[in-house]
Design a protein around this motif. Structure first.
Motif, mmCIF file in Angstrom:
data_model
loop_
_atom_site.group_PDB
_atom_site.id
_atom_site.type_symbol
_atom_site.label_atom_id
_atom_site.label_comp_id
_atom_site.label_asym_id
_atom_site.label_seq_id
_atom_site.Cartn_x
_atom_site.Cartn_y
_atom_site.Cartn_z
ATOM 1 N N LEU A 16 0.834 -1.207 0.000
ATOM 2 C CA LEU A 16 0.000 0.000 0.000
ATOM 3 C C LEU A 16 0.869 1.259 0.000
ATOM 4 O O LEU A 16 0.604 2.226 -0.733
ATOM 5 C CB LEU A 16 -0.911 -0.031 1.232
ATOM 6 N N ALA A 17 1.922 1.230 0.826
ATOM 7 C CA ALA A 17 2.835 2.382 0.886
ATOM 8 C C ALA A 17 3.476 2.612 -0.480
ATOM 9 O O ALA A 17 3.598 3.757 -0.944
ATOM 10 C CB ALA A 17 3.906 2.146 1.944
ATOM 11 N N GLY A 18 3.876 1.523 -1.136
ATOM 12 C CA GLY A 18 4.481 1.649 -2.462
ATOM 13 C C GLY A 18 3.515 2.256 -3.458
ATOM 14 O O GLY A 18 3.871 3.145 -4.234
ATOM 15 N N LEU A 19 2.262 1.816 -3.422
ATOM 16 C CA LEU A 19 1.265 2.332 -4.357
ATOM 17 C C LEU A 19 0.974 3.808 -4.088
ATOM 18 O O LEU A 19 0.890 4.613 -5.011
ATOM 19 C CB LEU A 19 -0.033 1.512 -4.263
ATOM 20 N N LEU A 20 0.846 4.159 -2.807
ATOM 21 C CA LEU A 20 0.557 5.555 -2.472
ATOM 22 C C LEU A 20 1.716 6.468 -2.868
ATOM 23 O O LEU A 20 1.509 7.569 -3.367
ATOM 24 C CB LEU A 20 0.265 5.684 -0.965
ATOM 25 N N ALA A 21 2.933 5.966 -2.658
ATOM 26 C CA ALA A 21 4.103 6.767 -3.041
ATOM 27 C C ALA A 21 4.159 6.939 -4.559
ATOM 28 O O ALA A 21 4.572 7.989 -5.059
ATOM 29 C CB ALA A 21 5.381 6.105 -2.540
ATOM 30 N N SER A 22 3.718 5.904 -5.285
ATOM 31 C CA SER A 22 3.762 5.972 -6.744
ATOM 32 C C SER A 22 2.875 7.084 -7.295
ATOM 33 O O SER A 22 3.208 7.706 -8.306
ATOM 34 C CB SER A 22 3.321 4.651 -7.347
ATOM 35 N N VAL A 51 9.272 14.035 0.962
ATOM 36 C CA VAL A 51 9.132 13.545 2.334
ATOM 37 C C VAL A 51 8.322 12.242 2.363
ATOM 38 O O VAL A 51 8.645 11.291 3.079
ATOM 39 C CB VAL A 51 8.471 14.615 3.226
ATOM 40 N N LEU A 52 7.288 12.230 1.515
ATOM 41 C CA LEU A 52 6.436 11.036 1.415
ATOM 42 C C LEU A 52 7.247 9.831 0.932
ATOM 43 O O LEU A 52 7.098 8.716 1.411
ATOM 44 C CB LEU A 52 5.328 11.396 0.443
ATOM 45 N N LEU A 53 8.137 10.083 -0.035
ATOM 46 C CA LEU A 53 8.904 8.986 -0.616
ATOM 47 C C LEU A 53 10.035 8.525 0.298
ATOM 48 O O LEU A 53 10.467 7.374 0.218
ATOM 49 C CB LEU A 53 9.503 9.429 -1.951
ATOM 50 N N ILE A 54 10.509 9.434 1.153
ATOM 51 C CA ILE A 54 11.627 9.079 2.031
ATOM 52 C C ILE A 54 11.278 7.872 2.899
ATOM 53 O O ILE A 54 12.110 7.010 3.167
ATOM 54 C CB ILE A 54 12.032 10.293 2.901
ATOM 55 N N GLN A 55 10.002 7.791 3.286
ATOM 56 C CA GLN A 55 9.602 6.672 4.137
ATOM 57 C C GLN A 55 9.697 5.343 3.416
ATOM 58 O O GLN A 55 9.850 4.311 4.027
ATOM 59 C CB GLN A 55 8.170 6.874 4.574
ATOM 60 N N VAL A 56 9.571 5.397 2.095
ATOM 61 C CA VAL A 56 9.549 4.165 1.333
ATOM 62 C C VAL A 56 10.951 3.742 0.909
ATOM 63 O O VAL A 56 11.351 2.597 1.101
ATOM 64 C CB VAL A 56 8.637 4.320 0.097
ATOM 65 N N LEU A 92 13.137 7.402 -7.617
ATOM 66 C CA LEU A 92 11.715 7.087 -7.731
ATOM 67 C C LEU A 92 10.929 8.290 -8.250
ATOM 68 O O LEU A 92 9.886 8.135 -8.882
ATOM 69 C CB LEU A 92 11.166 6.636 -6.371
ATOM 70 N N LEU A 93 11.446 9.472 -8.005
ATOM 71 C CA LEU A 93 10.776 10.682 -8.475
ATOM 72 C C LEU A 93 10.970 10.862 -9.979
ATOM 73 O O LEU A 93 10.067 11.296 -10.683
ATOM 74 C CB LEU A 93 11.335 11.893 -7.719
#
Lengths: 253, 290
Positions: free
Chosen positions: B19-25, B190-195, B204-205
């Motif tokens: 879920l975290a991966g999808l939200l970060a995407s 910041v959102l992606l840092i967690q992933v 990833l960006l």
């Protein structure tokens, strides 16, 4: 304000980027319906003059009124075709999308908050784009990516972007610098048509060529060296550029 | 791979990770597109690395590291954006400075914080398997916010990203929208840092959007395709890393990187092929008529 039909008024305008002034004590009035050719040597301040008129730069001294307003306020009534467009050619955007950007701010009521209004393009905007592309004979390019356009095609598209906002004054900076001579006369024939309904300012290095189209010439080399409606003669050019200027007669008919 | 999917049905932490991966995407698809077309990847990198300073300080003073990260990201986005608009030439120097200073500050604070040494690695490299429920909600909220803002102002953003001077002439508040864009990039970082952690954020960006740019040619389609690609990479990367017990973040990034390189080679070859067939067709159709 005096009741004149001078839609562009520059009073004693001086501007510099660094220490030395690029433009000094410029006094220039342009009446509605003129076709003004701005000529002068490289780095003589021609483009800077346009940017002052467009409100992109502020003069250090002097006053500028465009359509009786501050240049910043009149911006949306001007159409601008820059010499060097501020985008990269591989940007993923179609010709239609690019021209649509010229409609931004068109419906917007005046006021500071107007441009923060969210929204989408209207049917009216899309048909305005179609008309503008037709007018510059580029309607067949509408769905093309800008990356694939030739220099002449891009110039027409940029002209359409300027026209689609229905400007009162059209301002072009070296519109024919990067295209060949046949296209050059095509572009100027187009401007001649447009001149029937709007005031036009065009910067050009090609003084002999534009003289058959313009109604008025301004020669800029830091100062405004001449400003007249008479035909451009050799003595004046020599005065402006210095010695050894070749004057090549252009005749495209 | 099949082990991963049977484990996915069993373990909550894996479901959270997916879920975290999808939200970060979603965030990186939308904002990554702007980063790629506006060519501000270096700027995004500067923001990402300055975040460590904020995290370190927050940990040292006993706050939530995430709030420190948000604060530092937004501050450096505004600082870099403001300098860029004011004095264009010094932009890259300032970004480098913020990049280095941010990291140095972070490392100093973390070294002075007792018992937090091990967490340094998780800030740098992230851990998608450790994302909390609370973070998931935060990521979902941020995604919704980004989508709402972008869909409301996509014309203004396109104008500013495409041609600032012209946007200014059309009366668009360029400064406001440019800074807003950078702040949104900062939030995404910041959102992606967690992933994937702050070192890998940049990948990833930019990679999904850069791959998308090979195949589609509008901002909207790029956003959609890079979101899909980002989802694919994060789920597949997670699955691939599960069996051999590899760290998930680097696996996701390597997958995206490999896909990018293959895609670049492929699209280059495809372009050459198209050009060659166009010339052949032209020649057989009667050739030059000038």
């Amino acid at each position: 304000m005096t009741a004149t039909n001078n839609i562009i008024q520059l009073q004693d305008v001086t501007f510099s980027y660094a220490a030395a002034p690029v433009l000094e004590s410029i006094q220039l009035d342009v009446k509605e319906g003129e076709f003004l050719g701005i000529v002068g040597p490289n780095a003589g301040g021609k483009s800077t003059l346009l940017k002052l008129i467009l409100g992109l730069h502020k003069p250090q001294s002097g006053h500028i009124r465009i359509l009786g307003q501050d240049p910043r306020k009149a911006q949306r009534l001007l159409g601008y075709v820059p010499q060097y467009p501020g985008f990269s050619r591989d940007f993923p955007i179609t010709v239609e999308q690019l021209v649509l950007l010229g409609r931004l701010g068109f419906h917007a009521p005046s006021g500071w908050l107007a441009m923060f209004r969210p929204g989408r393009y209207s049917q009216q905007d899309h048909s305005a784009v179609k008309n503008a592309l037709q007018e510059v004979e580029a309607d067949h390019l509408a769905s093309r990516q800008i990356a694939g356009l030739s220099g002449g095609e891009l110039q027409r598209v940029l002209l359409a972007r300027a026209l689609v906002g229905e400007p009162r004054i059209l301002i072009l900076d070296e519109p024919t610098a990067n295209i060949d001579q046949r296209l050059e006369s095509e572009i100027f024939e187009l401007l001649k048509q447009l001149h029937e309904r709007m005031t036009i300012l065009v910067v050009s290095h090609d003084i002999g060529f534009i003289s058959s189209y313009v109604t008025q010439v301004a020669c800029i080399n830091r100062t405004l060296m001449c400003h007249n409606t008479d035909s451009v003669d050799g003595a004046m050019i020599q005065n402006l550029y210095g010695e050894h200027v070749r004057m090549v007669a252009h005749d495209h008919h | 791979m099949s082990d991963f999917f049977s484990a996915l049905a069993l373990y909550g932490f894996l479901q959270t990770a997916v879920l975290a991966g999808l939200l970060a995407s979603v965030g990186c698809g939308v904002m990554g597109t702007y980063v790629v077309v506006k060519r501000i990847a270096f700027l995004a990198g500067g923001i990402a690395h300055s975040v460590l300073g904020g995290m370190g300080a927050a940990v040292y003073f006993g706050f939530d590291p995430l709030s420190g990260a948000l604060f530092a990201a937004i501050l450096s986005a505004l600082l870099i954006g403001w300098v860029r608009l004011q004095w264009q030439q010094q932009e890259d120097t300032l970004i480098s400075a913020l990049w280095a200073i941010g990291m140095a500050v972070g490392i100093l604070f973390i070294s002075q914080t007792p018992g937090y040494q091990s967490d340094l690695m998780s800030y740098l490299f992230g851990n998608i398997l450790m994302v909390s429920k609370q973070s998931l909600w935060l990521m979902a909220t941020l995604d919704v916010l980004l989508i709402l803002i972008v869909s409301a102002y996509h014309r203004q953003f396109l104008a500013v990203v495409f041609d600032e001077e012209f946007a200014r002439l059309r009366g668009i508040p360029v400064r406001f929208f440019y800074l807003l864009l950078l702040v949104m990039v900062a939030l995404t970082v910041v959102l992606l840092i967690q992933v994937v952690g702050l070192i890998l954020v940049l990948a990833l960006l930019t990679l999904p959007a850069a791959i998308a740019a090979h195949y589609v040619h509008s901002i909207g389609k790029m956003m959609l395709l890079s979101t899909l690609l980002g989802s694919l990479f994060s789920v597949c990367g997670l699955a691939l890393s599960y069996q051999p017990d590899l760290p998930a973040g680097p696996s996701i990034i390597l997958l995206a990187g490999a896909a990018y390189i293959l895609s670049a080679l492929f699209s280059h070859a495809w372009l050459r092929h198209k050009r060659r067939t166009a010339i052949t067709q032209y020649q057989t159709a009667g050739g030059r008529n000038e």
